[in-house]
Design a protein around this motif. Structure first.
Motif, PDB file in Angstrom:
ATOM      1  N   THR A 224       0.386  -1.530   0.076  1.00 26.96           N
ATOM      2  CA  THR A 224       0.029  -0.060   0.316  1.00 26.96           C
ATOM      3  C   THR A 224       0.502   1.416  -0.138  1.00 26.96           C
ATOM      4  O   THR A 224       1.945   1.303   0.895  1.00 26.96           O
ATOM      5  CB  THR A 224      -0.521  -0.099   1.242  1.00 26.96           C
ATOM      6  N   ALA A 250      -2.269  -0.689  -3.684  1.00 31.13           N
ATOM      7  CA  ALA A 250      -2.971  -0.032  -3.073  1.00 31.13           C
ATOM      8  C   ALA A 250      -2.830   1.310  -3.166  1.00 31.13           C
ATOM      9  O   ALA A 250      -1.164   1.574  -2.534  1.00 31.13           O
ATOM     10  CB  ALA A 250      -3.622  -0.655  -2.576  1.00 31.13           C
ATOM     11  N   LEU A 264      -7.926   3.164  -3.400  1.00 34.06           N
ATOM     12  CA  LEU A 264      -8.406   2.399  -2.566  1.00 34.06           C
ATOM     13  C   LEU A 264      -9.163   3.307  -0.957  1.00 34.06           C
ATOM     14  O   LEU A 264      -9.956   2.694  -1.186  1.00 34.06           O
ATOM     15  CB  LEU A 264      -7.305   1.489  -2.097  1.00 34.06           C
ATOM     16  N   ALA A 311     -10.483  -2.715  -3.874  1.00 32.43           N
ATOM     17  CA  ALA A 311     -10.142  -3.686  -3.006  1.00 32.43           C
ATOM     18  C   ALA A 311     -10.578  -5.591  -3.213  1.00 32.43           C
ATOM     19  O   ALA A 311      -9.015  -6.366  -3.386  1.00 32.43           O
ATOM     20  CB  ALA A 311     -11.131  -3.734  -1.581  1.00 32.43           C
ATOM     21  N   PHE A 316      -7.813  -7.202  -1.410  1.00 32.01           N
ATOM     22  CA  PHE A 316      -7.915  -6.462   0.063  1.00 32.01           C
ATOM     23  C   PHE A 316      -9.114  -7.312   0.664  1.00 32.01           C
ATOM     24  O   PHE A 316     -10.242  -6.995  -0.042  1.00 32.01           O
ATOM     25  CB  PHE A 316      -7.296  -5.142  -0.122  1.00 32.01           C
ATOM     26  N   VAL A 318     -10.792  -5.212   3.233  1.00 28.89           N
ATOM     27  CA  VAL A 318     -10.821  -3.832   4.653  1.00 28.89           C
ATOM     28  C   VAL A 318     -11.540  -3.572   5.444  1.00 28.89           C
ATOM     29  O   VAL A 318     -12.117  -4.735   5.711  1.00 28.89           O
ATOM     30  CB  VAL A 318     -11.706  -2.832   3.398  1.00 28.89           C
TER      31      VAL A 318
END
Length: 331
Positions: A224, A250, A264, A311, A316, A318
């Protein structure tokens, strides 16, 4: 780069008192419209960037300032040379400047003489020499801060909490050619230290470097990226987001619109609301109030958007705490 003779003469002319025609003196029965130099950042081809200009225009209408009757709005987009944009509107007779972003506002402050300035989305107007204090600007400029210089701890916290267990290293992409870039980077580094994480950073001077830089960050273990908020990263947000996505990374931005562009997470001020509100100060200055007497306004609306589509594409998950705190989700 050497300054042209024409530019030197123009800057010299701006140093004289004759450039500043007090707006209050225009309050005569036969007054002509006040010419406003509006300097947005971004691109006129981008729908969102244009919407900010439209929001400013809408605000002017709501306070009763009619274009070509009370005001003339001269719009010049700030691209790579904010000084050129300021000079352009000044050459056409701008009496009040509304610059957007830190670079444009600093350029306006340097070139406008004593003409009034209402700046928009400036991170730290005191540090940039635009005002003496937020409550009492004391000079010929006032406006709206976007507090982006103070959001480092929030962005670091989001990057840390995206992984389970929370990350001990967070990655940061910043613009080294921006005069305020180093200050904003160091503020974020301090925020990371306070949060107990290491800030691993790489900088770029030009957008042409972004692909190689992000590839190197990926190789170093990044998942990220916090993208430093700056005029450059606002203008180049789509390019940065696309490059990060192509490398499976991200991004976290401080511009809410970035989430709609594929970031993201985006956490920051509601700029449409800010641009619309700026008309209130323009109206007061046109009617004779001095910028020195108008306190700098801080954002009243901060929002966080999460792009669930991004995501999913990146695999991902979250955290629920972030989803619950979000003001909106893009699916």
């Amino acid at each position: 780069m050497a300054m042209s003779i024409g530019r030197r003469r123009l800057l010299a002319a701006f140093g004289g008192a004759a450039v500043a025609w007090p707006l209050a003196a225009r309050a005569q029965p036969t007054k002509s419209p006040v010419r406003i130099g509006f300097l947005p950042i971004g691109s006129p081809s981008n729908t969102y960037d244009r919407s900010l200009v439209d929001a400013f225009r809408e605000g002017l209408r709501k306070v009763g300032l009619v274009e070509n009757r009370d005001i003339v709005l001269d719009v010049v987009w700030v691209s790579g040379d904010p000084e050129h944009a300021v000079i352009e509107v000044m050459q056409r007779g701008a009496e009040l400047l509304v610059p957007c972003g830190s670079s444009g506002s600093v350029a306006a402050n340097r070139l406008a003489g004593t003409n009034p300035i209402v700046f928009l989305n400036v991170g730290d107007p005191i540090a940039m020499g635009l005002v003496d204090s937020l409550s009492r600007p004391g000079r010929n400029a006032t406006g709206f801060s976007d507090i982006l210089a103070d959001l480092g701890s929030k962005l670091v916290g989001l990057a840390r909490d995206l992984s389970r267990p929370p990350a001990t290293v967070v990655d940061y992409l910043w613009h080294t050619a921006w005069p305020d870039g180093r200050n904003r980077y160091e503020a974020t580094e301090k925020a990371a230290q306070a949060a107990g994480v290491k800030l691993r950073s790489k900088g770029i001077t030009d957008i042409a470097e972004v692909d190689d830089t992000i590839a190197a960050m990926k190789q170093s273990g990044a998942t990220t990226l916090i993208v430093q908020p700056s005029p450059f990263t606002f203008q180049q947000r789509r390019r940065i987001i696309d490059s990060a996505l192509s490398h499976g990374l991200a991004t976290i931005f401080a511009f809410p619109i970035a989430a709609r562009d594929g970031a993201l997470i985006a956490y920051g001020p509601d700029y449409v609301h800010m641009y619309r509100s700026a008309s209130l100060y323009v109206d007061r200055i046109v009617k004779g109030t001095k910028p020195a007497d108008l306190p700098v306004q801080l954002p009243t609306k901060i929002e966080m958007l999460v792009n669930l589509k991004t995501a999913k594409a990146l695999g991902f998950e979250v955290p629920l705490a972030i989803l619950v705190a979000a003001d909106g989700m893009i699916e």
